[in-house]
Design a protein around this motif. Structure first.
Motif, PDB file in Angstrom:
ATOM      1  N   GLY A 261       3.528  -2.611  -7.667  1.00 20.93           N
ATOM      2  CA  GLY A 261       2.280  -3.378  -7.670  1.00 20.93           C
ATOM      3  C   GLY A 261       1.402  -3.102  -6.472  1.00 20.93           C
ATOM      4  O   GLY A 261       0.675  -3.982  -6.005  1.00 20.93           O
ATOM      5  N   ALA A 262       1.433  -1.872  -5.988  1.00 17.70           N
ATOM      6  CA  ALA A 262       0.711  -1.516  -4.772  1.00 17.70           C
ATOM      7  C   ALA A 262      -0.632  -0.872  -5.075  1.00 17.70           C
ATOM      8  O   ALA A 262      -0.832  -0.279  -6.135  1.00 17.70           O
ATOM      9  N   ILE A 263      -1.544  -0.968  -4.122  1.00 18.87           N
ATOM     10  CA  ILE A 263      -2.687  -0.070  -4.091  1.00 18.87           C
ATOM     11  C   ILE A 263      -2.153   1.304  -3.706  1.00 18.87           C
ATOM     12  O   ILE A 263      -1.323   1.426  -2.795  1.00 18.87           O
ATOM     13  N   ILE A 264      -2.592   2.342  -4.411  1.00 15.91           N
ATOM     14  CA  ILE A 264      -2.168   3.704  -4.102  1.00 15.91           C
ATOM     15  C   ILE A 264      -3.393   4.507  -3.703  1.00 15.91           C
ATOM     16  O   ILE A 264      -4.394   4.514  -4.426  1.00 15.91           O
ATOM     17  N   ALA A 265      -3.320   5.167  -2.562  1.00 22.05           N
ATOM     18  CA  ALA A 265      -4.423   6.003  -2.092  1.00 22.05           C
ATOM     19  C   ALA A 265      -3.916   7.422  -1.872  1.00 22.05           C
ATOM     20  O   ALA A 265      -2.917   7.625  -1.180  1.00 22.05           O
TER      21      ALA A 265
ATOM     22  N   VAL B 204       2.465  11.668 -10.979  1.00 24.81           N
ATOM     23  CA  VAL B 204       3.771  11.421 -10.367  1.00 24.81           C
ATOM     24  C   VAL B 204       3.874  10.027  -9.745  1.00 24.81           C
ATOM     25  O   VAL B 204       4.744   9.237 -10.102  1.00 24.81           O
ATOM     26  N   VAL B 205       2.986   9.722  -8.811  1.00 22.05           N
ATOM     27  CA  VAL B 205       3.176   8.518  -7.995  1.00 22.05           C
ATOM     28  C   VAL B 205       3.003   7.235  -8.797  1.00 22.05           C
ATOM     29  O   VAL B 205       3.850   6.327  -8.727  1.00 22.05           O
ATOM     30  N   ALA B 206       1.924   7.120  -9.550  1.00 31.33           N
ATOM     31  CA  ALA B 206       1.711   5.889 -10.327  1.00 31.33           C
ATOM     32  C   ALA B 206       2.796   5.673 -11.378  1.00 31.33           C
ATOM     33  O   ALA B 206       3.316   4.555 -11.507  1.00 31.33           O
ATOM     34  N   PRO B 207       3.173   6.695 -12.166  1.00 27.00           N
ATOM     35  CA  PRO B 207       4.269   6.485 -13.124  1.00 27.00           C
ATOM     36  C   PRO B 207       5.580   6.122 -12.449  1.00 27.00           C
ATOM     37  O   PRO B 207       6.370   5.351 -12.997  1.00 27.00           O
ATOM     38  N   ALA B 208       5.821   6.681 -11.258  1.00 30.02           N
ATOM     39  CA  ALA B 208       7.091   6.434 -10.582  1.00 30.02           C
ATOM     40  C   ALA B 208       7.124   5.094  -9.860  1.00 30.02           C
ATOM     41  O   ALA B 208       8.127   4.368  -9.922  1.00 30.02           O
TER      42      ALA B 208
ATOM     43  N   LEU C 298       0.846  -1.192   0.000  1.00 32.06           N
ATOM     44  CA  LEU C 298       0.000   0.000   0.000  1.00 32.06           C
ATOM     45  C   LEU C 298       0.878   1.238   0.000  1.00 32.06           C
ATOM     46  O   LEU C 298       1.880   1.299   0.725  1.00 32.06           O
ATOM     47  N   ILE C 299       0.514   2.218  -0.823  1.00 30.06           N
ATOM     48  CA  ILE C 299       1.180   3.520  -0.833  1.00 30.06           C
ATOM     49  C   ILE C 299       0.141   4.584  -0.484  1.00 30.06           C
ATOM     50  O   ILE C 299      -0.899   4.672  -1.128  1.00 30.06           O
ATOM     51  N   ILE C 300       0.424   5.369   0.535  1.00 30.32           N
ATOM     52  CA  ILE C 300      -0.372   6.544   0.856  1.00 30.32           C
ATOM     53  C   ILE C 300       0.396   7.755   0.336  1.00 30.32           C
ATOM     54  O   ILE C 300       1.555   7.968   0.709  1.00 30.32           O
TER      55      ILE C 300
ATOM     56  N   VAL D 202       9.720  11.985 -11.383  1.00 27.95           N
ATOM     57  CA  VAL D 202       9.270  10.612 -11.577  1.00 27.95           C
ATOM     58  C   VAL D 202      10.462   9.653 -11.632  1.00 27.95           C
ATOM     59  O   VAL D 202      10.489   8.621 -10.943  1.00 27.95           O
ATOM     60  N   GLU D 203      11.459   9.999 -12.432  1.00 26.34           N
ATOM     61  CA  GLU D 203      12.616   9.107 -12.566  1.00 26.34           C
ATOM     62  C   GLU D 203      13.388   8.946 -11.258  1.00 26.34           C
ATOM     63  O   GLU D 203      13.742   7.812 -10.892  1.00 26.34           O
ATOM     64  N   PRO D 204      13.682  10.027 -10.510  1.00 28.51           N
ATOM     65  CA  PRO D 204      14.333   9.822  -9.211  1.00 28.51           C
ATOM     66  C   PRO D 204      13.514   8.970  -8.250  1.00 28.51           C
ATOM     67  O   PRO D 204      14.082   8.191  -7.468  1.00 28.51           O
ATOM     68  N   MET D 205      12.191   9.098  -8.303  1.00 30.78           N
ATOM     69  CA  MET D 205      11.359   8.257  -7.444  1.00 30.78           C
ATOM     70  C   MET D 205      11.421   6.802  -7.893  1.00 30.78           C
ATOM     71  O   MET D 205      11.442   5.882  -7.065  1.00 30.78           O
ATOM     72  N   GLN D 206      11.454   6.566  -9.199  1.00 28.35           N
ATOM     73  CA  GLN D 206      11.629   5.201  -9.706  1.00 28.35           C
ATOM     74  C   GLN D 206      12.932   4.596  -9.202  1.00 28.35           C
ATOM     75  O   GLN D 206      13.001   3.402  -8.876  1.00 28.35           O
ATOM     76  N   ALA D 207      13.966   5.424  -9.140  1.00 26.57           N
ATOM     77  CA  ALA D 207      15.269   4.940  -8.687  1.00 26.57           C
ATOM     78  C   ALA D 207      15.247   4.507  -7.227  1.00 26.57           C
ATOM     79  O   ALA D 207      16.148   3.783  -6.772  1.00 26.57           O
TER      80      ALA D 207
END
Length: 217
Positions: free
Chosen positions: A69-73, A60-64, A38-40, A202-207
């Motif tokens: 594979g989390a639920i994001i709220a 931002v959050v979903a692309p990153a 889960l991601i809040i 987005v890319e730094p968050m992916q990292a």
């Protein structure tokens, strides 16, 4: 209890009582039989239009972090900022509701936020460490009292050298002081992006995903 979405997609929802708005993303392959992360996600500042959290989630959050594979709220802030008791109640009530409604792996719960949402993330994570297993803070000034907190959850901090709203130096100082205390904290300094170029984070968050995954084991 209201009907909850369980098929993959993005949904605008209301948390009652109080008709508190939030957006939720159900990932592909979700099944009630398999616990998932889960991601809040706490949105930035500015005028709070209806379902403003949706735009932070989608942009931002979903692309990153979709790879997790989390639920994001993503709740809408119901006050002037996230760093107060009213906003804290919104976040914790939403966290309780989602963990009761879905098969969430309590060992893989991430709190993240950008700018105003990042400040709120610092504060909420400090006050509710037992509810989160990792923290991802983006483009936010650390509150002065977080150094005195006894941190037992890992922190990943992203900040741009060119941030014109919150100087990098404040974040570097806080991170260094936390490291001296033995806190598991990582600082990723972004080059070239300004505070308002949100898509460039987005890319730094992916990292951060390998780091998050390592701390979720």
């Amino acid at each position: 209890m209201q009907d909850i979405p369980t098929t993959p997609g993005i949904y605008e929802q209301v948390l009652r009582p109080g008709s508190r708005r939030y957006t939720i993303a159900i990932p592909d392959g979700y099944t009630e039989d398999q616990p998932i992360p889960l991601i809040i996600a706490l949105h930035w500042g500015g005028p709070v239009t209806r379902y403003i959290g949706k735009w932070y989630l989608l942009g931002v959050v979903a692309p990153a972090l979709g790879e997790l594979g989390a639920i994001i709220a993503a709740p809408d802030c119901t006050d002037e900022h996230w760093a107060n008791l009213n906003s804290e109640e919104v976040v914790i009530d939403l966290l309780d509701y989602i963990t009761e409604s879905y098969n969430i792996d309590s060992r893989r719960v991430l709190l993240t936020g950008y700018s105003m949402g990042g400040i709120g993330t610092w504060i909420l994570a400090a006050r509710h460490q037992e509810r989160f297993s990792a923290v991802l803070i983006v483009s936010a000034k650390p509150p002065t009292d977080v150094v005195g907190v006894r941190w037992n959850i890992p922190l990943y901090v992203i900040h741009s050298r060119r941030d014109e709203i919150f100087p990098l130096g404040d974040t570097e100082t806080t991170v260094n002081r936390l490291r001296e205390k033995g806190v598991a904290v990582k600082l990723d300094i972004v080059e070239g992006s300004t505070h308002f170029q949100t898509e460039q984070f987005v890319e730094p968050m992916q990292a951060a995903i390998p780091w998050i995954s390592d701390h979720w084991i």
